[in-house]
Write a protein that holds these residues in place. Sequence first.
Motif, PDB file in Angstrom:
ATOM      1  N   PRO A   1      -4.617 -21.218 -51.839  1.00 51.10           N
ATOM      2  CA  PRO A   1      -5.735 -21.070 -50.895  1.00 51.10           C
ATOM      3  C   PRO A   1      -6.684 -19.970 -51.350  1.00 51.10           C
ATOM      4  N   ASP A   2      -7.980 -20.166 -51.083  1.00 52.07           N
ATOM      5  CA  ASP A   2      -8.976 -19.192 -51.533  1.00 52.07           C
ATOM      6  C   ASP A   2     -10.036 -18.917 -50.472  1.00 52.07           C
ATOM      7  N   GLY A   3      -9.692 -19.159 -49.196  1.00 44.64           N
ATOM      8  CA  GLY A   3     -10.638 -18.938 -48.119  1.00 44.64           C
ATOM      9  C   GLY A   3     -10.863 -20.213 -47.327  1.00 44.64           C
ATOM     10  N   PRO A   4     -11.642 -20.152 -46.240  1.00 41.42           N
ATOM     11  CA  PRO A   4     -11.872 -21.326 -45.392  1.00 41.42           C
ATOM     12  C   PRO A   4     -12.474 -22.499 -46.166  1.00 41.42           C
ATOM     13  N   GLY A   5     -11.741 -23.620 -46.234  1.00 47.57           N
ATOM     14  CA  GLY A   5     -12.221 -24.801 -46.939  1.00 47.57           C
ATOM     15  C   GLY A   5     -12.188 -24.666 -48.442  1.00 47.57           C
TER      16      GLY A   5
ATOM     17  N   GLY B   1     -16.426 -24.677 -44.225  1.00 48.47           N
ATOM     18  CA  GLY B   1     -15.421 -25.693 -44.504  1.00 48.47           C
ATOM     19  C   GLY B   1     -15.385 -26.810 -43.485  1.00 48.47           C
ATOM     20  N   GLY B   2     -16.069 -26.616 -42.348  1.00 50.93           N
ATOM     21  CA  GLY B   2     -16.120 -27.661 -41.319  1.00 50.93           C
ATOM     22  C   GLY B   2     -14.817 -27.774 -40.529  1.00 50.93           C
ATOM     23  N   PHE B   3     -14.686 -28.870 -39.798  1.00 50.45           N
ATOM     24  CA  PHE B   3     -13.531 -29.065 -38.918  1.00 50.45           C
ATOM     25  C   PHE B   3     -12.217 -29.140 -39.695  1.00 50.45           C
ATOM     26  N   TYR B   4     -12.259 -29.575 -40.950  1.00 46.78           N
ATOM     27  CA  TYR B   4     -11.035 -29.713 -41.728  1.00 46.78           C
ATOM     28  C   TYR B   4     -10.463 -28.368 -42.177  1.00 46.78           C
ATOM     29  N   ALA B   5     -11.261 -27.302 -42.040  1.00 44.94           N
ATOM     30  CA  ALA B   5     -10.813 -25.986 -42.496  1.00 44.94           C
ATOM     31  C   ALA B   5     -10.192 -25.148 -41.384  1.00 44.94           C
ATOM     32  N   TRP B   6     -10.275 -25.624 -40.118  1.00 46.69           N
ATOM     33  CA  TRP B   6      -9.798 -24.836 -38.979  1.00 46.69           C
ATOM     34  C   TRP B   6      -8.990 -25.708 -38.025  1.00 46.69           C
ATOM     35  N   ASP B   7      -8.020 -25.084 -37.352  1.00 49.19           N
ATOM     36  CA  ASP B   7      -7.233 -25.807 -36.368  1.00 49.19           C
ATOM     37  C   ASP B   7      -8.038 -26.121 -35.125  1.00 49.19           C
ATOM     38  N   ASN B   8      -8.969 -25.226 -34.783  1.00 49.39           N
ATOM     39  CA  ASN B   8      -9.729 -25.406 -33.549  1.00 49.39           C
ATOM     40  C   ASN B   8     -11.070 -24.701 -33.649  1.00 49.39           C
ATOM     41  N   ILE B   9     -12.110 -25.321 -33.124  1.00 44.08           N
ATOM     42  CA  ILE B   9     -13.448 -24.730 -33.072  1.00 44.08           C
ATOM     43  C   ILE B   9     -13.958 -24.855 -31.637  1.00 44.08           C
ATOM     44  N   THR B  10     -14.254 -23.722 -31.015  1.00 49.22           N
ATOM     45  CA  THR B  10     -14.761 -23.727 -29.645  1.00 49.22           C
ATOM     46  C   THR B  10     -16.140 -23.070 -29.601  1.00 49.22           C
TER      47      THR B  10
ATOM     48  N   VAL C   1     -19.357 -17.633 -49.566  1.00 46.05           N
ATOM     49  CA  VAL C   1     -19.387 -16.238 -49.129  1.00 46.05           C
ATOM     50  C   VAL C   1     -17.993 -15.793 -48.679  1.00 46.05           C
ATOM     51  N   PHE C   2     -17.205 -16.743 -48.162  1.00 47.35           N
ATOM     52  CA  PHE C   2     -15.885 -16.410 -47.627  1.00 47.35           C
ATOM     53  C   PHE C   2     -14.773 -16.654 -48.643  1.00 47.35           C
ATOM     54  N   ARG C   3     -15.129 -16.772 -49.905  1.00 45.15           N
ATOM     55  CA  ARG C   3     -14.102 -16.920 -50.939  1.00 45.15           C
ATOM     56  C   ARG C   3     -13.210 -15.673 -50.973  1.00 45.15           C
ATOM     57  N   ASN C   4     -11.919 -15.887 -51.025  1.00 40.54           N
ATOM     58  CA  ASN C   4     -10.894 -14.834 -51.033  1.00 40.54           C
ATOM     59  C   ASN C   4     -10.571 -14.306 -49.634  1.00 40.54           C
ATOM     60  N   PHE C   5     -11.186 -14.869 -48.584  1.00 36.41           N
ATOM     61  CA  PHE C   5     -10.864 -14.480 -47.210  1.00 36.41           C
ATOM     62  C   PHE C   5      -9.675 -15.313 -46.718  1.00 36.41           C
ATOM     63  N   THR C   6      -8.552 -15.157 -47.356  1.00 34.42           N
ATOM     64  CA  THR C   6      -7.393 -15.997 -47.064  1.00 34.42           C
ATOM     65  C   THR C   6      -6.668 -15.594 -45.782  1.00 34.42           C
ATOM     66  N   GLU C   7      -6.907 -14.373 -45.287  1.00 41.78           N
ATOM     67  CA  GLU C   7      -6.235 -13.904 -44.074  1.00 41.78           C
ATOM     68  C   GLU C   7      -7.034 -14.193 -42.809  1.00 41.78           C
ATOM     69  N   LEU C   8      -8.252 -14.658 -42.945  1.00 46.48           N
ATOM     70  CA  LEU C   8      -9.151 -14.830 -41.803  1.00 46.48           C
ATOM     71  C   LEU C   8      -8.630 -15.884 -40.823  1.00 46.48           C
ATOM     72  N   GLN C   9      -8.481 -15.481 -39.557  1.00 51.39           N
ATOM     73  CA  GLN C   9      -7.953 -16.381 -38.537  1.00 51.39           C
ATOM     74  C   GLN C   9      -8.911 -16.573 -37.353  1.00 51.39           C
ATOM     75  N   THR C  10      -9.834 -15.650 -37.165  1.00 50.46           N
ATOM     76  CA  THR C  10     -10.827 -15.759 -36.084  1.00 50.46           C
ATOM     77  C   THR C  10     -12.189 -15.378 -36.634  1.00 50.46           C
TER      78      THR C  10
ATOM     79  N   LYS D   1      -7.933 -20.108 -36.464  1.00 53.58           N
ATOM     80  CA  LYS D   1      -6.780 -20.423 -37.315  1.00 53.58           C
ATOM     81  C   LYS D   1      -7.157 -21.239 -38.550  1.00 53.58           C
ATOM     82  N   GLN D   2      -7.421 -20.524 -39.614  1.00 52.01           N
ATOM     83  CA  GLN D   2      -7.777 -21.136 -40.893  1.00 52.01           C
ATOM     84  C   GLN D   2      -6.635 -22.017 -41.421  1.00 52.01           C
ATOM     85  N   ARG D   3      -6.976 -23.201 -41.872  1.00 56.20           N
ATOM     86  CA  ARG D   3      -5.983 -24.118 -42.429  1.00 56.20           C
ATOM     87  C   ARG D   3      -5.791 -23.874 -43.920  1.00 56.20           C
TER      88      ARG D   3
END
Length: 229
Positions: free
Chosen positions: A173-177, A132-141, A112-121, A151-153
Motif C-alpha cells: 500500500p502507498d496511500g489512498p487508492g 482514490g474514490g469510493f474504492y479507496a475508503w470503507d465509508n464516505i459521509t 499528493v497523498f502518496r505514502n499516507f498509509t496510516e490515514l484513516q480520517t 477508513k482507508q482500504r
Amino acid sequence: MAPAGLGQSVGWLSRAIPLLLALSAGRAPALPEVCKYCPGPAHDTSEVDHYCKQRQELKLRARCCLTKQGTIVGLDLQNCSLKELDTFLAEAHSAIVLDLQANPFLNISTSVFRNFTELQTLVLPLKIDCPGGFYAWDNITCGKDSCICHKQRNQCNNTVEPALCPENAYCVPDGPGLFQCLCTSGFHGYKCLREGSFPLLMFSGILGTITFCISILLWGTQLRKIKAS
C-alpha cells in the motif's frame, strides 16, 4: 596523587553530565514546520482536536496532534485559504487524521497523498472527491459543508483486480487508492524480470566515471573561455 585542578574538573563534569542528560531528556522534540504552516491552534471542533484529546499519550501543538516522540498523527489545516496542496504536506505522511475543510481548493491530486498509509480520517471541502474514490475508503459521509473519508482500504487486497503486480513482485500500500510493486528477494530491474542481486558496485563505478568525465569536459570548456577572454 592527582593534581587539585584535575580533581576539581572531574568533580564539575560528574555534576554537569547528569544535568545535561536530564535537560535533553525533558526537552520537547522540535515542532514540524507543517504544524506552523497555518497560524493559530487546531480548531476545537475539528476531527484532529477530537482524536487527540481522547488519548492521553498525545498532545496538541499548533495545528498538529503529536506523539511524545514528535510524530504527527493529526493535522488540522482547515480554513487556511489553501488553493492547492504542495510538497509541504509530505511531512505529515504519518497522520491518522487530516482535516482540510473550508479551503478554496480547485482540485486535489491523489498523488499528493502518496505514502499516507496510516490515514484513516480525511475531511475535505464538499466539492472535493476523496482521493482514490469510493474504492479507496470503507465509508464516505457528506454534510452541509464537508465530506469525511473513513477508513482507508488496502489496495493490495483488491478482489476486483487481483493481479496488481507482475510475477516476482509483491504489492505494498502507498496511500489512498495507491500501491507500489516491490521485487521479491533475488529479482530486480524492469518488472522484476532480472534474477540475482542488483549490481550496485558496477552501477556506482559507471556513474562515477561518467560524472568525472563530464566534470573534466566542463572544466576544460570553462578554461578555454577564460583564456579567450
